[in-house]
Design a protein around this motif. Structure first.
Motif, mmCIF file in Angstrom:
data_model
loop_
_atom_site.group_PDB
_atom_site.id
_atom_site.type_symbol
_atom_site.label_atom_id
_atom_site.label_comp_id
_atom_site.label_asym_id
_atom_site.label_seq_id
_atom_site.Cartn_x
_atom_site.Cartn_y
_atom_site.Cartn_z
ATOM 1 N N ALA A 115 0.831 -1.330 0.097
ATOM 2 C CA ALA A 115 0.145 -0.176 0.071
ATOM 3 C C ALA A 115 0.820 1.205 0.048
ATOM 4 O O ALA A 115 0.617 2.189 -0.742
ATOM 5 C CB ALA A 115 -0.901 0.166 1.136
ATOM 6 N N LYS A 116 1.862 1.219 0.871
ATOM 7 C CA LYS A 116 2.850 2.258 0.898
ATOM 8 C C LYS A 116 3.442 2.711 -0.489
ATOM 9 O O LYS A 116 3.601 3.762 -0.911
ATOM 10 C CB LYS A 116 3.817 2.217 2.203
ATOM 11 N N GLN A 117 3.968 1.689 -0.990
ATOM 12 C CA GLN A 117 4.577 1.763 -2.163
ATOM 13 C C GLN A 117 3.607 2.438 -3.292
ATOM 14 O O GLN A 117 3.925 3.081 -4.167
ATOM 15 C CB GLN A 117 5.068 0.267 -2.887
ATOM 16 N N THR A 118 2.363 1.905 -3.458
ATOM 17 C CA THR A 118 1.394 2.334 -4.408
ATOM 18 C C THR A 118 0.835 3.727 -4.146
ATOM 19 O O THR A 118 0.915 4.314 -4.992
ATOM 20 C CB THR A 118 0.031 1.513 -4.200
ATOM 21 N N TRP A 119 1.092 4.150 -2.858
ATOM 22 C CA TRP A 119 0.504 5.544 -2.389
ATOM 23 C C TRP A 119 1.647 6.335 -3.033
ATOM 24 O O TRP A 119 1.378 7.520 -3.301
ATOM 25 C CB TRP A 119 0.427 5.551 -1.047
ATOM 26 N N ALA A 120 3.036 5.985 -2.733
ATOM 27 C CA ALA A 120 4.074 6.856 -3.255
ATOM 28 C C ALA A 120 4.136 7.009 -4.746
ATOM 29 O O ALA A 120 4.411 8.048 -5.321
ATOM 30 C CB ALA A 120 5.465 6.102 -2.991
ATOM 31 N N GLU A 121 3.775 5.967 -5.554
ATOM 32 C CA GLU A 121 3.596 5.910 -6.912
ATOM 33 C C GLU A 121 2.371 7.018 -7.266
ATOM 34 O O GLU A 121 2.337 8.157 -7.932
ATOM 35 C CB GLU A 121 3.147 4.562 -7.498
ATOM 36 N N LEU A 122 1.147 6.914 -6.666
ATOM 37 C CA LEU A 122 0.126 7.935 -6.832
ATOM 38 C C LEU A 122 0.215 9.321 -6.374
ATOM 39 O O LEU A 122 0.177 10.125 -7.207
ATOM 40 C CB LEU A 122 -1.235 7.340 -5.699
ATOM 41 N N ASP A 123 1.277 9.296 -5.511
ATOM 42 C CA ASP A 123 1.726 10.714 -5.162
ATOM 43 C C ASP A 123 2.669 11.433 -6.270
ATOM 44 O O ASP A 123 2.801 12.421 -6.111
ATOM 45 C CB ASP A 123 2.490 10.711 -3.421
ATOM 46 N N GLN A 124 3.231 10.560 -6.824
ATOM 47 C CA GLN A 124 4.140 10.969 -7.908
ATOM 48 C C GLN A 124 3.379 11.097 -9.149
ATOM 49 O O GLN A 124 4.044 11.494 -10.332
ATOM 50 C CB GLN A 124 5.334 10.082 -7.932
ATOM 51 N N GLY A 125 2.012 10.808 -9.113
ATOM 52 C CA GLY A 125 1.360 11.203 -10.462
ATOM 53 C C GLY A 125 1.042 9.853 -11.148
ATOM 54 O O GLY A 125 0.576 9.973 -12.340
ATOM 55 N N GLU A 126 1.581 8.980 -10.752
ATOM 56 C CA GLU A 126 1.408 7.148 -11.407
ATOM 57 C C GLU A 126 -0.044 6.689 -10.944
ATOM 58 O O GLU A 126 0.012 6.273 -10.019
ATOM 59 C CB GLU A 126 2.542 6.656 -11.091
ATOM 60 N N ASP A 127 -0.980 7.435 -11.585
ATOM 61 C CA ASP A 127 -2.336 6.819 -11.127
ATOM 62 C C ASP A 127 -3.094 5.752 -11.956
ATOM 63 O O ASP A 127 -4.242 5.533 -11.585
ATOM 64 C CB ASP A 127 -3.312 8.168 -11.253
ATOM 65 N N SER A 128 -2.586 5.237 -12.955
ATOM 66 C CA SER A 128 -3.207 4.082 -13.860
ATOM 67 C C SER A 128 -2.620 2.853 -13.390
ATOM 68 O O SER A 128 -1.646 2.567 -12.783
ATOM 69 C CB SER A 128 -3.278 4.522 -15.018
#
Length: 128
Positions: A115-128
């Protein structure tokens, strides 16, 4: 296709996003077509389409169940989906707390890491 398939595809797109569903559809072959139809009609067109509980709670349940069963591969996808269903990061962490107590700390720990890895990606704009 059936009404349940159409409903499932609509719900699937709403929860997972068009980009994810488009990639899955593009990767579909004649061999996994029956499986893809099954999950679209069953999981998305029946379970996720039900108004028995809100999608927020469904996301939390799904993440807890995936973690509890050790099905970690789908956790990032459903963490991303939670952003569309209204489940907050705190909600997800609460679900993983339950996993720790009832199913084991290592499973919850690994789910939290994902989850934390995914949130970091989302926070960097990687949303798909």
């Amino acid at each position: 296709m059936s009404d349940r398939y159409d409903t499932g595809m609509s719900v699937r797109r709403s929860v997972l996003g068009d980009a994810h569903v488009d990639r899955a559809e593009a990767a579909k072959t004649e061999y996994d077509l029956p499986f893809q139809t099954l999950i679209t009609e069953g999981a998305w067109g029946t379970v996720w389409a039900s108004d028995g509980i809100a999608r927020r709670e469904r996301s939390m349940l799904t993440l807890a169940l995936l973690a509890a069963m050790g099905n970690f591969e789908e956790i990032p996808m459903h963490v991303r989906a939670a952003t569309r269903t209204g489940a907050s990061r705190n909600d997800i962490m609460e679900a993983f707390q339950h996993v720790a107590v009832y199913c084991g700390v290592p499973k919850a720990n690994h789910a939290i890491k994902l989850a934390k890895q995914t949130w970091a990606e989302l926070d960097q704009g990687e949303d798909s």
